[in-house]
Design a protein around this motif. Structure first.
Motif, PDB file in Angstrom:
ATOM      1  N   ALA A 113       0.943  -1.299  -0.029  1.00  0.00           N
ATOM      2  CA  ALA A 113      -0.021  -0.094   0.012  1.00  0.00           C
ATOM      3  C   ALA A 113       0.773   1.290  -0.084  1.00  0.00           C
ATOM      4  O   ALA A 113       0.692   2.293  -0.659  1.00  0.00           O
ATOM      5  CB  ALA A 113      -0.923   0.223   1.367  1.00  0.00           C
ATOM      6  N   ALA A 114       1.929   1.297   0.768  1.00  0.00           N
ATOM      7  CA  ALA A 114       2.897   2.472   0.543  1.00  0.00           C
ATOM      8  C   ALA A 114       3.494   2.621  -0.522  1.00  0.00           C
ATOM      9  O   ALA A 114       3.488   3.719  -1.078  1.00  0.00           O
ATOM     10  CB  ALA A 114       3.930   2.239   1.766  1.00  0.00           C
ATOM     11  N   ASP A 119      10.715   5.073   4.877  1.00  0.00           N
ATOM     12  CA  ASP A 119      10.584   6.116   5.714  1.00  0.00           C
ATOM     13  C   ASP A 119       8.961   6.565   5.996  1.00  0.00           C
ATOM     14  O   ASP A 119       8.718   6.992   6.989  1.00  0.00           O
ATOM     15  CB  ASP A 119      11.325   7.296   5.015  1.00  0.00           C
ATOM     16  CG  ASP A 119      12.987   7.324   5.319  1.00  0.00           C
ATOM     17  OD1 ASP A 119      13.116   6.644   6.419  1.00  0.00           O
ATOM     18  OD2 ASP A 119      13.516   7.918   4.637  1.00  0.00           O
ATOM     19  N   VAL A 120       8.596   6.454   4.878  1.00  0.00           N
ATOM     20  CA  VAL A 120       7.012   6.523   4.990  1.00  0.00           C
ATOM     21  C   VAL A 120       6.289   5.645   5.829  1.00  0.00           C
ATOM     22  O   VAL A 120       5.357   6.045   6.866  1.00  0.00           O
ATOM     23  CB  VAL A 120       6.467   6.428   3.607  1.00  0.00           C
ATOM     24  CG1 VAL A 120       4.853   6.582   3.685  1.00  0.00           C
ATOM     25  CG2 VAL A 120       7.038   7.799   2.439  1.00  0.00           C
ATOM     26  N   LEU A 121       6.584   4.354   5.852  1.00  0.00           N
ATOM     27  CA  LEU A 121       5.930   3.460   6.784  1.00  0.00           C
ATOM     28  C   LEU A 121       6.453   3.680   8.315  1.00  0.00           C
ATOM     29  O   LEU A 121       5.385   3.562   9.051  1.00  0.00           O
ATOM     30  CB  LEU A 121       6.612   2.096   6.256  1.00  0.00           C
ATOM     31  CG  LEU A 121       5.807   1.162   5.085  1.00  0.00           C
ATOM     32  CD1 LEU A 121       6.668   0.146   4.500  1.00  0.00           C
ATOM     33  CD2 LEU A 121       4.562   0.858   5.396  1.00  0.00           C
ATOM     34  N   LEU A 122       7.553   4.089   8.331  1.00  0.00           N
ATOM     35  CA  LEU A 122       7.977   4.468   9.683  1.00  0.00           C
ATOM     36  C   LEU A 122       7.587   5.941  10.279  1.00  0.00           C
ATOM     37  O   LEU A 122       7.777   6.292  11.386  1.00  0.00           O
ATOM     38  CB  LEU A 122       9.660   4.441  10.016  1.00  0.00           C
ATOM     39  CG  LEU A 122      10.083   3.016   9.644  1.00  0.00           C
ATOM     40  CD1 LEU A 122      11.552   3.162   9.574  1.00  0.00           C
ATOM     41  CD2 LEU A 122       9.795   1.945  10.592  1.00  0.00           C
ATOM     42  N   HIS A 134       4.000  13.335   1.757  1.00  0.00           N
ATOM     43  CA  HIS A 134       3.599  11.846   1.905  1.00  0.00           C
ATOM     44  C   HIS A 134       3.611  11.875   3.567  1.00  0.00           C
ATOM     45  O   HIS A 134       3.074  10.870   4.106  1.00  0.00           O
ATOM     46  CB  HIS A 134       4.987  10.978   1.608  1.00  0.00           C
ATOM     47  CG  HIS A 134       5.081  10.683  -0.136  1.00  0.00           C
ATOM     48  ND1 HIS A 134       6.253  10.346  -0.496  1.00  0.00           N
ATOM     49  CD2 HIS A 134       4.208  10.917  -1.085  1.00  0.00           C
ATOM     50  CE1 HIS A 134       6.196  10.316  -1.968  1.00  0.00           C
ATOM     51  NE2 HIS A 134       4.754  10.571  -2.037  1.00  0.00           N
ATOM     52  N   ASP A 135       3.672  12.900   4.299  1.00  0.00           N
ATOM     53  CA  ASP A 135       3.465  12.944   5.609  1.00  0.00           C
ATOM     54  C   ASP A 135       2.045  13.036   6.098  1.00  0.00           C
ATOM     55  O   ASP A 135       1.619  12.843   6.875  1.00  0.00           O
ATOM     56  CB  ASP A 135       4.207  13.864   6.329  1.00  0.00           C
ATOM     57  CG  ASP A 135       4.189  15.241   5.696  1.00  0.00           C
ATOM     58  OD1 ASP A 135       3.559  15.360   4.593  1.00  0.00           O
ATOM     59  OD2 ASP A 135       4.321  16.303   6.552  1.00  0.00           O
ATOM     60  N   LYS A 163       5.314   1.608  12.158  1.00  0.00           N
ATOM     61  CA  LYS A 163       6.197   1.655  13.449  1.00  0.00           C
ATOM     62  C   LYS A 163       6.440   0.514  14.216  1.00  0.00           C
ATOM     63  O   LYS A 163       7.208   0.365  15.083  1.00  0.00           O
ATOM     64  CB  LYS A 163       5.621   3.032  14.201  1.00  0.00           C
ATOM     65  CG  LYS A 163       5.507   4.294  13.526  1.00  0.00           C
ATOM     66  CD  LYS A 163       5.232   5.500  14.215  1.00  0.00           C
ATOM     67  CE  LYS A 163       5.247   6.801  13.666  1.00  0.00           C
ATOM     68  NZ  LYS A 163       4.591   7.609  14.534  1.00  0.00           N
ATOM     69  N   GLU A 164       5.577  -0.484  14.167  1.00  0.00           N
ATOM     70  CA  GLU A 164       5.756  -1.621  14.875  1.00  0.00           C
ATOM     71  C   GLU A 164       6.949  -2.584  14.639  1.00  0.00           C
ATOM     72  O   GLU A 164       7.377  -3.441  15.288  1.00  0.00           O
ATOM     73  CB  GLU A 164       4.534  -2.558  14.831  1.00  0.00           C
ATOM     74  CG  GLU A 164       4.295  -3.277  13.535  1.00  0.00           C
ATOM     75  CD  GLU A 164       3.873  -2.603  12.494  1.00  0.00           C
ATOM     76  OE1 GLU A 164       3.606  -3.227  11.641  1.00  0.00           O
ATOM     77  OE2 GLU A 164       3.361  -1.248  12.559  1.00  0.00           O
ATOM     78  N   LEU A 165       7.740  -2.131  13.342  1.00  0.00           N
ATOM     79  CA  LEU A 165       8.848  -2.858  13.202  1.00  0.00           C
ATOM     80  C   LEU A 165       9.863  -2.006  12.786  1.00  0.00           C
ATOM     81  O   LEU A 165       9.720  -0.852  12.265  1.00  0.00           O
ATOM     82  CB  LEU A 165       8.315  -3.903  11.759  1.00  0.00           C
ATOM     83  CG  LEU A 165       7.437  -4.916  11.817  1.00  0.00           C
ATOM     84  CD1 LEU A 165       7.253  -5.379  10.290  1.00  0.00           C
ATOM     85  CD2 LEU A 165       7.929  -5.942  12.718  1.00  0.00           C
TER      86      LEU A 165
END
Length: 619
Positions: free
Chosen positions: A431-432, A447-450, A462-463, A472-474
């Motif tokens: 999805a990202a 970076d987007v996922l985190l 993208h923010d 952020k869980e990983l």
């Protein structure tokens, strides 16, 4: 070639007695008690005047399949080999056995070349080694005068196939040998060829009537270990510290990396030399000879080094970069442990390796069909890298060979990999990629996922995306592993014409729709880090030696090295490690006892037997 050191030993032409069978010659000359695997079948077949294609893995004795018939048959055997280093090694070994062998190559002096030609026409040479480039030159047949050709051997024959991993255009001219020498049997040999390449070899060399002899591709003495790149140099140094006192090869993709890695290893107390095609020829030859002659040297090289390498006691092969295919990986790792003693293959890789390899394919000048095959070969290798199952089983499966689910001699068997249902995380990752427009590489998508507040995430808005921060869980390295596996599984691809942007593949829709579960491997802690340090693997290769036997082995090894330096030949030409191990454990006291040990033939006993027996008696 050190011809002057060996000339006196080879002036008398080898002559098998009329009553000697091939196995008698094997025992008397090579000092081996019996043939291995299908060697006897191949030798019987070619000595009967028939063509053969031999598919034996490295270390299973391919060269004997043409060397022994060449020594026994009347006339001369022509051996076509792609590398001068391989020719030199095999010629040295044959001379040490008392068999008249020579090679013709471009860097010989005019005097040496003239002498070889004269002896060849006089029928004083049993095996002549030549490169494929020389064979296709006009006037090649004139080399032999009236001496008949009894056998033609085409070594490393996968080079004839554009589907193979070492295509050599000069090999394409070898198909005409059937027409030029009708009735002369031809034997083609290779250690690595998938079914497509095998078919191409048969077609290109016109071996339609040849019998195909295959053997298991399993190399049970090699331990396979593949790890995610963390700190490459630290990972490498830990691995090499376990092989102190042994010879090995470290492969790098670029010439610059070869030079830098060799220098860094020397700075850290590991004796290393570089080798690549861009080096000064004299320096390159010097480094290659050092590797052959020395017993504790690490050669850092590109794939320009090693095809057909004859050194039997290479104890390790390490890859700092991803090879191009399973065939390439198998052949390069197969240069370890040709003597059958325990050896290790170690590779580290990361996402960037995959991107780089795919870029090399996309930017190459091959046809679209060849590129398609190259991508498939790379995907097959990635499957082996990312498997949670047995590495050996995955490798053998690629070559169409069944294998047990566990080999007990690879990293995933010795330290089983944990798997997990990564379906939800995969959906987030895909999805990202989609929400950022399939325009960015792995680092930015992570970076987007985190949820990282960076200039790029703000610049492109993208923010503000719903996927911003959903991962952020990983940690970042876990997402690197996920994307690497999604790439290997065919859910994403890298678009090199768009600066490495990730693109969704059609199969990704099934993941979004939850029609398929995505089971991923959880990258383990580097198992090399967890192994006992300070205990070199070389000791494990001789685990059956007592302390006293080990002391005697080292004394025998020192004597072997002294003899090899005097003769100007590699130590293994005198005796291989396996023979020295037998000397140290059996401790032969008589000529008959020594001749019963594998690797001791009549010629070698006559030359070296008394010296080694004296050391054994003193030990």
């Amino acid at each position: 070639m050190h011809a002057s050191n060996q000339r006196s030993a080879t002036t008398a032409l080898f002559d098998a007695a009329p009553t000697e069978s091939p196995v008698d010659v094997l025992r008397r000359v090579w000092g081996y008690p019996a043939f291995r695997g299908k060697q006897a079948d191949v030798i019987r077949h070619v000595m009967a005047g028939k063509d053969a294609l031999v598919l034996f893995p490295t270390g299973k004795g391919k060269s004997l399949c043409f060397q022994l018939p060449g020594a026994c048959l009347p006339g001369v055997t022509v051996v076509i080999s792609p590398l001068v280093a391989l020719m030199r090694d095999q010629v040295e070994e044959l001379k040490a056995l008392g068999i008249a062998a020579e090679c013709l190559w471009s860097q010989q002096s005019e005097e040496e070349s003239r002498d070889v030609r004269a002896r060849l026409r006089a029928g004083q040479i049993k095996l002549i080694y030549v490169t494929p480039e020389r064979v296709v030159l006009p006037g090649f047949a004139g080399l032999f005068g009236d001496v008949p050709i009894s056998l033609i051997a085409i070594d490393e024959c996968h080079c004839v196939s554009s589907w193979g991993h070492n295509f050599r255009k000069d090999y394409l001219g070898l198909g005409k040998l059937k027409e030029l020498y009708p009735g002369v049997p031809r034997i083609a040999l290779t250690a690595t060829a998938d079914p497509h390449t095998r078919d191409d070899i048969i077609r290109q060399l016109e071996l339609d009537d040849a019998a195909v002899f295959g053997d298991s591709f399993d190399r049970p003495n090699i331990t396979y270990h593949i790890a995610e790149r963390d700190n490459a140099r630290s990972q490498l140094i830990r691995f090499l510290q376990r092989h102190e006192g042994s010879s090995g090869i470290v492969y790098c993709l670029s010439r610059r990396k070869v030079e830098e890695t060799a220098a860094w290893l020397n700075d850290h107390g590991i004796k290393a030399r570089p080798y690549h095609a861009g080096m000064d020829p004299a320096v390159k030859a010097e480094n290659q000879d050092a590797f052959r002659m020395e017993e504790d040297l690490c050669l850092v090289a590109t794939v320009a080094f090693g095809m057909g390498i004859n050194k039997p006691n290479v104890r390790y092969v390490a890859h700092l970069d991803l090879p191009s295919s399973v065939e390439g990986y198998y052949q390069e790792t197969g240069r370890a442990g040709r003597d059958g003693l325990p050896s290790e293959a170690f590779m580290i890789y990361g996402m960037q390796d995959i991107v780089q390899r795919q870029r090399m394919i996309d930017e190459g000048d091959a046809t679209d069909e060849i590129k398609r095959i190259e991508r498939a070969k790379l995907s097959a290798l990635l499957g082996i890298c990312e498997t949670a199952g047995c590495r050996r089983k995955a490798i053998l499966s690629h070559f169409g060979e069944a294998a047990p689910d566990r080999c007990g001699n690879c990293d995933t068997c010795n330290n089983p990999v944990e798997t997990w249902d990564g379906s939800e995380s995969s959906i987030k990752a895909l999805a990202a990629v989609y929400r950022t427009g399939e325009r960015f590489g792995t680092a930015h998508v992570i970076d987007v996922l985190l949820g990282k507040d960076t200039e790029r995430t703000r610049k492109f808005g993208h923010d503000q995306l719903a996927v911003f921060g959903v991962g952020k869980e990983l940690p970042a390295h876990a997402w690197q592993s996920i994307f690497r596996q999604l790439l290997a599984l065919g859910y994403v691809r890298v678009a090199h014409d768009e600066y490495g942007a990730l693109k969704l593949e059609p199969a990704a829709h099934r993941v979004f729709k939850k029609e398929v579960a995505v089971i991923l491997r959880r990258d383990a802690v580097d198992t090399v880090r967890k192994r006992e340090r300070g205990k070199p693997v070389v000791a494990a290769t001789r685990a059956r030696l007592t302390d006293e036997d080990e002391k005697l082995f080292q004394a025998l090894r020192a004597e072997r090295l002294a003899i090899s330096k005097t003769l100007g030949v590699a130590p293994y030409v005198v005796f291989p490690d396996t023979t020295l191990v037998s000397f140290a454990t059996v401790r032969p006291k008589t000529e008959q006892e020594m001749l019963s040990i594998s690797g001791v033939g009549a010629t070698k006993f006559a030359r070296y037997g008394e010296k080694f027996m004296a050391i054994i008696a003193g030990g």
